[in-house]
Scaffold this motif. Structure first.
Motif, PDB file in Angstrom:
ATOM      1  N   LYS A 158       0.836  -1.194   0.000  1.00 23.30           N
ATOM      2  CA  LYS A 158       0.000   0.000   0.000  1.00 23.30           C
ATOM      3  C   LYS A 158       0.874   1.248   0.000  1.00 23.30           C
ATOM      4  CE  LYS A 158      -3.630   2.287   2.767  1.00 23.30           C
ATOM      5  NZ  LYS A 158      -4.452   2.172   4.002  1.00 23.30           N
ATOM      6  N   THR A 160       0.743   5.381   0.082  1.00 24.21           N
ATOM      7  CA  THR A 160      -0.166   6.474   0.448  1.00 24.21           C
ATOM      8  C   THR A 160       0.521   7.816   0.264  1.00 24.21           C
ATOM      9  OG1 THR A 160      -1.185   5.031   2.116  1.00 24.21           O
ATOM     10  CG2 THR A 160      -1.642   7.406   2.280  1.00 24.21           C
ATOM     11  N   THR A 168      -3.094   0.266  -3.858  1.00 21.93           N
ATOM     12  CA  THR A 168      -2.618  -1.002  -3.286  1.00 21.93           C
ATOM     13  C   THR A 168      -2.273  -1.982  -4.398  1.00 21.93           C
ATOM     14  OG1 THR A 168      -4.028  -0.692  -1.333  1.00 21.93           O
ATOM     15  CG2 THR A 168      -3.170  -2.910  -1.742  1.00 21.93           C
ATOM     16  N   GLU A 186       4.179   7.132   1.796  1.00 21.75           N
ATOM     17  CA  GLU A 186       4.305   6.127   2.854  1.00 21.75           C
ATOM     18  C   GLU A 186       4.009   4.757   2.261  1.00 21.75           C
ATOM     19  OE1 GLU A 186       1.378   4.853   6.373  1.00 21.75           O
ATOM     20  OE2 GLU A 186       2.309   6.816   6.736  1.00 21.75           O
ATOM     21  N   ARG A 188       3.445   0.638   3.040  1.00 22.64           N
ATOM     22  CA  ARG A 188       3.173  -0.407   4.030  1.00 22.64           C
ATOM     23  C   ARG A 188       3.014  -1.730   3.289  1.00 22.64           C
ATOM     24  NH1 ARG A 188       1.441  -1.494   9.174  1.00 22.64           N
ATOM     25  NH2 ARG A 188       0.128  -3.349   9.409  1.00 22.64           N
ATOM     26  N   ILE A 189       3.676  -2.769   3.833  1.00 21.45           N
ATOM     27  CA  ILE A 189       3.608  -4.100   3.228  1.00 21.45           C
ATOM     28  C   ILE A 189       3.019  -5.076   4.239  1.00 21.45           C
ATOM     29  CG2 ILE A 189       4.919  -5.991   2.182  1.00 21.45           C
ATOM     30  CD1 ILE A 189       7.068  -3.933   1.449  1.00 21.45           C
ATOM     31  N   ASP A 190       1.975  -5.780   3.822  1.00 24.77           N
ATOM     32  CA  ASP A 190       1.376  -6.843   4.633  1.00 24.77           C
ATOM     33  C   ASP A 190       1.339  -8.111   3.797  1.00 24.77           C
ATOM     34  OD1 ASP A 190       0.418  -5.441   7.142  1.00 24.77           O
ATOM     35  OD2 ASP A 190      -0.608  -4.229   5.648  1.00 24.77           O
ATOM     36  N   SER A 201       4.420  -8.048   8.278  1.00 21.39           N
ATOM     37  CA  SER A 201       4.127  -6.651   7.917  1.00 21.39           C
ATOM     38  C   SER A 201       5.394  -5.819   8.058  1.00 21.39           C
ATOM     39  CB  SER A 201       3.018  -6.080   8.808  1.00 21.39           C
ATOM     40  OG  SER A 201       3.425  -6.072  10.165  1.00 21.39           O
ATOM     41  N   LEU A 202       5.395  -4.738   7.335  1.00 23.19           N
ATOM     42  CA  LEU A 202       6.549  -3.828   7.357  1.00 23.19           C
ATOM     43  C   LEU A 202       6.039  -2.401   7.163  1.00 23.19           C
ATOM     44  CD1 LEU A 202       9.632  -3.371   7.339  1.00 23.19           C
ATOM     45  CD2 LEU A 202       9.541  -3.684   4.828  1.00 23.19           C
TER      46      LEU A 202
END
Length: 202
Positions: A158, A160, A168, A186, A188-190, A201-202
């Motif tokens: 994701k 942002t 995403t 920003e 985000r990795i899930d 997650s990261l």
């Protein structure tokens, strides 16, 4: 004698006013010969599914012509309607703005282009104009390493923007290009680990 002087001065003022009016009403011709979307990317190592210019149809770009005179009027056109067409304008200096119509701050395959040009109209003359537009938003592409793909059976990436809008990526669209308003992004990795199906997650 005094009255004669006043009469002569008044007549001179009227003549001067008429002369100025004729100058202001003189017109010339504007012609937009070409409009191009620049294809160059700042990072030469970035690989995109399609070059930004391939996704933008310049025929749909909006062209706005504004007189540089104080309180000058603006006229807007669709590029395809005025390409290589003669447009009569009063002599003077003008600003031209060309832009694609997409405005989303985060979107798939939506480059936003913008370009400007200053030009002058001379009475009785044709002024040909060529305008180049440049990419104003940032291209984001995602590349996953072999290790990443081996360790995660499922994943979501994701991205942002500063305004909170996001895109995403997952297995179904990992090759897609996202376009964002330039800002700090920003990430985000899930995901799900292949080894034991645990959350990562990261």
């Amino acid at each position: 004698m005094k009255r004669s002087i006043i009469t002569i001065l008044a007549a001179a003022a009227v003549l001067a006013g008429c002369s100025k009016s004729k100058v202001d009403s003189a017109t010339g011709t504007f012609m937009l010969k070409s409009l191009t979307a620049n294809t160059e990317l700042n990072d030469k190592n970035v690989s995109t599914k399609a070059m930004p210019s391939e996704l933008a149809d310049v025929n749909n770009f909006t062209i706005t012509i504004t007189s540089n005179l104080s309180g000058g009027n603006s006229q807007s056109y669709k590029y395809s309607d005025i390409a290589d067409q003669a447009i009569e304008l009063p002599q003077g200096s003008y600003s031209l703005k060309a832009s694609s119509n997409d405005k989303a701050t985060a979107a798939w395959d939506q480059p936003i282009f913008y370009g400007t040009k200053e030009f002058s109209i001379v009475a009785g003359a044709v002024t040909p104009i060529e305008v180049k537009c440049y990419l104003t938003n940032a291209v984001v592409s995602v590349k996953c390493s072999e290790t990443f793909l081996t360790e995660l059976s499922e994943y979501e990436i994701k991205v942002t923007g500063a305004d909170g809008n996001f895109l995403t990526w997952d297995k179904t669209n990992i090759s897609s290009d996202g376009y964002f308003t330039p800002s700090d992004l920003e990430v985000r990795i899930d995901g799900i680990r292949s080894l034991d199906n645990s959350q990562a997650s990261l």
